[in-house]
Scaffold this active site. Structure first.
Site, PDB file in Angstrom:
ATOM      1  N   ASP B  33      -2.612  16.055   6.530  1.00  0.00           N
ATOM      2  CA  ASP B  33      -1.908  16.865   5.527  1.00  0.00           C
ATOM      3  C   ASP B  33      -0.800  17.687   6.168  1.00  0.00           C
ATOM      4  O   ASP B  33       0.053  18.227   5.470  1.00  0.00           O
ATOM      5  CB  ASP B  33      -2.893  17.818   4.832  1.00  0.00           C
ATOM      6  CG  ASP B  33      -3.965  17.046   4.084  1.00  0.00           C
ATOM      7  OD1 ASP B  33      -3.611  16.070   3.387  1.00  0.00           O
ATOM      8  OD2 ASP B  33      -5.155  17.402   4.212  1.00  0.00           O
ATOM      9  N   HIS B  34      -0.842  17.818   7.468  1.00  0.00           N
ATOM     10  CA  HIS B  34       0.114  18.684   8.181  1.00  0.00           C
ATOM     11  C   HIS B  34       0.780  17.861   9.272  1.00  0.00           C
ATOM     12  O   HIS B  34       0.386  17.926  10.433  1.00  0.00           O
ATOM     13  CB  HIS B  34      -0.631  19.879   8.776  1.00  0.00           C
ATOM     14  CG  HIS B  34       0.265  20.928   9.369  1.00  0.00           C
ATOM     15  ND1 HIS B  34       0.833  20.829  10.621  1.00  0.00           N
ATOM     16  CD2 HIS B  34       0.713  22.109   8.871  1.00  0.00           C
ATOM     17  CE1 HIS B  34       1.558  21.892  10.888  1.00  0.00           C
ATOM     18  NE2 HIS B  34       1.512  22.685   9.851  1.00  0.00           N
ATOM     19  N   PHE B  35       1.732  16.906   8.947  1.00  0.00           N
ATOM     20  CA  PHE B  35       2.215  16.666   7.605  1.00  0.00           C
ATOM     21  C   PHE B  35       2.021  15.186   7.292  1.00  0.00           C
ATOM     22  O   PHE B  35       1.896  14.409   8.240  1.00  0.00           O
ATOM     23  CB  PHE B  35       3.698  17.039   7.526  1.00  0.00           C
ATOM     24  CG  PHE B  35       3.950  18.486   7.819  1.00  0.00           C
ATOM     25  CD1 PHE B  35       3.917  19.424   6.786  1.00  0.00           C
ATOM     26  CD2 PHE B  35       4.205  18.946   9.109  1.00  0.00           C
ATOM     27  CE1 PHE B  35       4.163  20.775   7.040  1.00  0.00           C
ATOM     28  CE2 PHE B  35       4.435  20.292   9.362  1.00  0.00           C
ATOM     29  CZ  PHE B  35       4.418  21.204   8.336  1.00  0.00           C
TER      30      PHE B  35
END
Lengths: 131, 162
Positions: B33-35
Protein backbone atom coordinates in the site's frame (compact mmCIF):
# COMPACT_ATOMS: atom_id res chain seq x y z
CA UNK A 1 35.53 30.73 40.09
CA UNK A 2 34.62 32.66 36.96
CA UNK A 3 30.96 33.42 36.46
CA UNK A 4 29.00 33.24 33.26
CA UNK A 5 27.41 36.57 32.28
CA UNK A 6 23.62 36.63 32.15
CA UNK A 7 23.69 37.67 28.49
CA UNK A 8 25.59 34.52 27.60
CA UNK A 9 23.15 32.34 29.57
CA UNK A 10 20.21 34.08 27.85
CA UNK A 11 21.75 33.49 24.41
CA UNK A 12 22.16 29.78 25.10
CA UNK A 13 18.68 29.43 26.59
CA UNK A 14 17.29 31.20 23.54
CA UNK A 15 19.05 28.79 21.18
CA UNK A 16 17.65 25.82 23.11
CA UNK A 17 14.08 27.17 23.10
CA UNK A 18 14.25 28.04 19.40
CA UNK A 19 15.35 24.49 18.68
CA UNK A 20 12.99 22.63 21.03
CA UNK A 21 9.85 24.68 20.44
CA UNK A 22 10.42 25.71 16.81
CA UNK A 23 9.88 29.38 17.60
CA UNK A 24 11.59 32.43 16.15
CA UNK A 25 14.48 34.01 18.05
CA UNK A 26 12.62 37.27 18.53
CA UNK A 27 9.74 35.46 20.24
CA UNK A 28 12.06 34.38 23.04
CA UNK A 29 11.86 37.49 25.23
CA UNK A 30 12.32 37.70 29.01
CA UNK A 31 8.59 37.86 29.64
CA UNK A 32 7.52 35.14 27.21
CA UNK A 33 5.67 32.32 28.98
CA UNK A 34 6.89 28.93 27.82
CA UNK A 35 3.46 27.33 27.61
CA UNK A 36 1.04 29.99 26.42
CA UNK A 37 3.43 32.21 24.45
CA UNK A 38 5.91 29.69 23.08
CA UNK A 39 3.65 26.65 22.79
CA UNK A 40 5.56 24.33 25.14
CA UNK A 41 3.72 21.18 26.20
CA UNK A 42 4.50 19.27 29.37
CA UNK A 43 6.71 16.83 27.52
CA UNK A 44 8.78 19.69 26.09
CA UNK A 45 9.86 20.56 29.64
CA UNK A 46 11.66 17.20 29.88
CA UNK A 47 13.40 17.97 26.62
CA UNK A 48 14.33 21.50 27.76
CA UNK A 49 15.70 20.20 31.09
CA UNK A 50 17.90 17.68 29.30
CA UNK A 51 19.28 20.34 26.97
CA UNK A 52 19.94 22.79 29.79
CA UNK A 53 21.82 20.07 31.68
CA UNK A 54 23.92 19.26 28.64
CA UNK A 55 24.57 22.83 27.53
CA UNK A 56 25.53 24.16 30.96
CA UNK A 57 26.98 20.99 32.46
CA UNK A 58 24.56 21.08 35.40
CA UNK A 59 22.20 18.59 37.05
CA UNK A 60 18.60 19.68 37.43
CA UNK A 61 16.51 17.47 39.70
CA UNK A 62 12.90 17.93 38.59
CA UNK A 63 11.73 18.76 42.09
CA UNK A 64 14.21 21.64 42.23
CA UNK A 65 12.60 23.37 39.27
CA UNK A 66 9.06 22.41 40.13
CA UNK A 67 8.15 21.22 43.58
CA UNK A 68 5.08 19.01 43.24
CA UNK A 69 4.75 18.51 46.98
CA UNK A 70 3.51 22.04 47.54
CA UNK A 71 0.71 21.98 45.00
CA UNK A 72 -0.45 18.57 46.16
CA UNK A 73 -0.32 19.34 49.89
CA UNK A 74 -3.87 19.63 51.25
CA UNK A 75 -2.68 21.97 54.02
CA UNK A 76 -1.73 24.53 51.41
CA UNK A 77 -4.84 24.19 49.28
CA UNK A 78 -8.26 25.70 49.38
CA UNK A 79 -10.07 24.05 46.50
CA UNK A 80 -7.52 24.51 43.68
CA UNK A 81 -6.04 27.69 45.08
CA UNK A 82 -3.01 28.01 47.30
CA UNK A 83 -3.52 29.72 50.67
CA UNK A 84 -1.06 32.25 52.11
CA UNK A 85 1.10 29.53 53.65
CA UNK A 86 1.16 27.72 50.29
CA UNK A 87 2.21 30.85 48.42
CA UNK A 88 4.94 31.48 51.00
CA UNK A 89 6.21 27.91 50.59
CA UNK A 90 6.17 28.29 46.83
CA UNK A 91 8.15 31.54 46.97
CA UNK A 92 10.78 29.80 49.05
CA UNK A 93 10.91 26.82 46.67
CA UNK A 94 10.97 28.92 43.50
CA UNK A 95 13.16 31.96 44.19
CA UNK A 96 13.98 32.23 40.50
CA UNK A 97 10.36 32.86 39.45
CA UNK A 98 8.39 36.09 39.64
CA UNK A 99 5.20 35.13 41.49
CA UNK A 100 3.68 38.62 41.64
CA UNK A 101 0.91 37.90 39.14
CA UNK A 102 0.33 34.38 40.39
CA UNK A 103 -0.19 35.67 43.94
CA UNK A 104 -3.18 37.74 42.82
CA UNK A 105 -4.99 34.56 41.81
CA UNK A 106 -3.03 31.60 43.16
CA UNK A 107 -4.88 29.00 41.10
CA UNK A 108 -2.57 25.99 40.78
CA UNK A 109 -3.82 25.40 37.25
CA UNK A 110 -2.20 28.75 36.37
CA UNK A 111 1.16 27.90 37.89
CA UNK A 112 2.65 27.00 34.51
CA UNK A 113 2.44 30.72 33.67
CA UNK A 114 5.29 31.53 36.07
CA UNK A 115 7.70 29.63 33.83
CA UNK A 116 8.85 32.54 31.72
CA UNK A 117 12.09 32.73 29.79
CA UNK A 118 13.47 35.01 32.54
CA UNK A 119 12.58 32.40 35.18
CA UNK A 120 14.52 29.74 33.30
CA UNK A 121 17.50 32.07 32.85
CA UNK A 122 17.39 32.99 36.57
CA UNK A 123 17.29 29.33 37.49
CA UNK A 124 20.24 28.44 35.28
CA UNK A 125 22.16 31.50 36.48
CA UNK A 126 21.75 30.30 40.06
CA UNK A 127 22.88 26.80 39.20
CA UNK A 128 25.83 27.84 37.05
CA UNK A 129 27.21 30.60 39.24
CA UNK A 130 26.30 29.39 42.73
CA UNK A 131 26.12 25.63 42.31
CA UNK B 1 0.82 -8.49 12.03
CA UNK B 2 3.13 -8.07 15.00
CA UNK B 3 4.26 -4.64 16.07
CA UNK B 4 7.95 -5.42 16.03
CA UNK B 5 9.99 -3.22 13.76
CA UNK B 6 13.42 -4.75 13.89
CA UNK B 7 14.57 -8.32 13.56
CA UNK B 8 17.63 -8.73 15.72
CA UNK B 9 20.08 -6.94 17.93
CA UNK B 10 23.59 -6.96 16.52
CA UNK B 11 25.29 -5.08 19.31
CA UNK B 12 24.20 -4.28 22.85
CA UNK B 13 26.27 -2.33 25.35
CA UNK B 14 24.21 -2.00 28.50
CA UNK B 15 23.38 1.61 29.34
CA UNK B 16 25.26 2.94 26.34
CA UNK B 17 24.51 1.78 22.85
CA UNK B 18 22.64 -0.76 20.76
CA UNK B 19 22.50 -1.67 17.10
CA UNK B 20 19.56 -3.54 15.61
CA UNK B 21 18.89 -4.68 12.05
CA UNK B 22 15.67 -4.74 10.09
CA UNK B 23 15.31 -6.75 6.91
CA UNK B 24 12.75 -5.20 4.61
CA UNK B 25 10.68 -7.73 2.68
CA UNK B 26 7.79 -7.76 0.26
CA UNK B 27 6.07 -10.23 2.59
CA UNK B 28 5.13 -7.17 4.65
CA UNK B 29 1.63 -6.20 3.61
CA UNK B 30 2.02 -2.50 4.25
CA UNK B 31 4.64 -2.16 1.53
CA UNK B 32 1.99 -3.04 -1.03
CA UNK B 33 0.00 0.00 0.00
CA UNK B 34 3.02 2.26 0.46
CA UNK B 35 2.93 2.56 -2.49
CA UNK B 36 1.05 0.38 -4.98
CA UNK B 37 3.62 -0.61 -7.59
CA UNK B 38 6.38 1.31 -5.79
CA UNK B 39 7.06 -0.27 -2.40
CA UNK B 40 9.02 1.89 0.04
CA UNK B 41 9.74 1.34 3.73
CA UNK B 42 7.74 4.11 5.45
CA UNK B 43 9.89 6.59 7.36
CA UNK B 44 7.34 6.50 10.19
CA UNK B 45 8.05 2.79 10.71
CA UNK B 46 11.79 3.43 10.72
CA UNK B 47 11.17 5.94 13.50
CA UNK B 48 9.27 3.15 15.29
CA UNK B 49 12.17 0.75 14.66
CA UNK B 50 14.58 3.22 16.22
CA UNK B 51 12.15 3.84 19.10
CA UNK B 52 12.01 0.11 19.84
CA UNK B 53 15.80 -0.25 19.61
CA UNK B 54 16.45 2.79 21.80
CA UNK B 55 13.50 2.03 24.11
CA UNK B 56 14.80 -1.44 24.98
CA UNK B 57 18.29 0.04 25.48
CA UNK B 58 16.84 2.57 27.94
CA UNK B 59 14.67 -0.05 29.65
CA UNK B 60 17.53 -2.49 30.11
CA UNK B 61 19.67 0.27 31.66
CA UNK B 62 17.33 0.16 34.67
CA UNK B 63 16.70 -3.57 34.51
CA UNK B 64 13.22 -2.98 33.05
CA UNK B 65 11.98 -1.59 36.35
CA UNK B 66 10.50 1.46 34.58
CA UNK B 67 7.78 1.75 31.98
CA UNK B 68 9.59 3.52 29.17
CA UNK B 69 7.31 5.52 26.91
CA UNK B 70 8.24 7.56 23.88
CA UNK B 71 7.65 11.15 24.91
CA UNK B 72 8.92 13.07 21.95
CA UNK B 73 10.69 12.62 18.65
CA UNK B 74 13.19 15.48 18.80
CA UNK B 75 14.33 15.03 15.28
CA UNK B 76 13.78 12.62 12.40
CA UNK B 77 15.40 13.00 9.02
CA UNK B 78 15.90 10.58 6.16
CA UNK B 79 18.05 11.17 3.10
CA UNK B 80 17.40 8.04 1.06
CA UNK B 81 14.55 5.69 0.32
CA UNK B 82 14.58 2.10 1.63
CA UNK B 83 13.21 -0.70 -0.54
CA UNK B 84 12.37 -4.40 -0.22
CA UNK B 85 15.61 -6.40 -0.01
CA UNK B 86 17.41 -3.69 1.93
CA UNK B 87 18.76 -4.21 5.42
CA UNK B 88 18.46 -1.17 7.66
CA UNK B 89 20.56 -0.75 10.79
CA UNK B 90 19.34 1.27 13.73
CA UNK B 91 22.17 2.54 15.94
CA UNK B 92 20.96 4.08 19.18
CA UNK B 93 22.99 5.75 21.92
CA UNK B 94 21.90 6.96 25.32
CA UNK B 95 22.76 10.63 25.61
CA UNK B 96 21.19 11.30 29.01
CA UNK B 97 19.49 9.08 31.55
CA UNK B 98 17.83 10.24 34.76
CA UNK B 99 15.33 8.82 37.23
CA UNK B 100 12.44 10.18 35.25
CA UNK B 101 13.50 10.22 31.61
CA UNK B 102 16.09 9.50 28.94
CA UNK B 103 17.31 11.09 25.73
CA UNK B 104 18.76 9.04 22.90
CA UNK B 105 20.44 9.87 19.61
CA UNK B 106 20.06 7.52 16.69
CA UNK B 107 21.55 6.93 13.30
CA UNK B 108 19.97 4.90 10.54
CA UNK B 109 22.34 3.03 8.21
CA UNK B 110 22.01 1.35 4.86
CA UNK B 111 25.24 -0.58 4.36
CA UNK B 112 28.03 1.85 5.18
CA UNK B 113 25.95 4.94 4.43
CA UNK B 114 24.14 6.87 7.12
CA UNK B 115 20.74 7.58 5.63
CA UNK B 116 18.90 9.02 8.58
CA UNK B 117 18.90 10.39 12.11
CA UNK B 118 16.26 9.93 14.81
CA UNK B 119 16.65 11.54 18.24
CA UNK B 120 14.13 10.65 20.92
CA UNK B 121 13.12 11.60 24.45
CA UNK B 122 11.64 8.82 26.58
CA UNK B 123 9.70 9.22 29.81
CA UNK B 124 9.60 6.80 32.74
CA UNK B 125 5.88 7.29 33.14
CA UNK B 126 5.51 6.17 36.73
CA UNK B 127 7.95 8.97 37.69
CA UNK B 128 6.26 11.66 35.62
CA UNK B 129 2.52 11.18 35.90
CA UNK B 130 1.96 11.35 39.62
CA UNK B 131 -1.70 11.09 40.37
CA UNK B 132 -2.42 8.82 37.44
CA UNK B 133 -2.53 5.11 38.04
CA UNK B 134 -0.97 2.73 35.61
CA UNK B 135 -1.24 -1.04 35.75
CA UNK B 136 1.26 -2.75 38.00
CA UNK B 137 2.58 -5.03 35.32
CA UNK B 138 5.11 -3.66 32.88
CA UNK B 139 2.96 -3.43 29.77
CA UNK B 140 5.79 -1.83 27.80
CA UNK B 141 8.33 -4.62 28.08
CA UNK B 142 6.21 -7.60 27.22
CA UNK B 143 7.54 -11.09 26.61
CA UNK B 144 7.57 -10.27 22.91
CA UNK B 145 10.16 -7.55 23.44
CA UNK B 146 12.14 -9.57 25.94
CA UNK B 147 12.47 -12.28 23.31
CA UNK B 148 14.03 -9.70 20.99
CA UNK B 149 16.70 -8.90 23.53
CA UNK B 150 17.50 -12.59 23.87
CA UNK B 151 18.21 -12.70 20.14
CA UNK B 152 21.47 -10.91 20.79
CA UNK B 153 24.38 -13.30 20.86
CA UNK B 154 28.03 -12.49 21.12
CA UNK B 155 30.59 -15.17 20.31
CA UNK B 156 27.81 -17.68 20.55
CA UNK B 157 26.89 -16.75 24.10
CA UNK B 158 23.99 -14.74 25.40
CA UNK B 159 25.31 -11.36 26.50
CA UNK B 160 22.11 -10.24 28.07
CA UNK B 161 20.72 -12.32 30.86
CA UNK B 162 17.13 -11.66 31.84
Amino acid sequence: MSTMPRSEIMAKVRDILVDVLSVDEDEVTDDAILTTDLGAESIDFLDILFRLEKEFGIKIPQEQLFNRDIVSNAEYLNDRKLNAAGVAALKKAMPYANLTDFEKNPDIDKLADVFTVAAIVNFVEGKVNNG
Amino acid sequence: MRWIWFDRFEEFESGKRAVAVKNVTLAEDHLHDHFPGYPLMPASLMIEGMAQTAGILVGEAKQFSEKVILAKVRKASFDEIVRPGDQVRYEAEIEQLTESAAATTGRVWLGDRQIGAVDIVFSHIDQNMSGLDFPEENFVFTEEFMALLRTYRHNGEARVTL
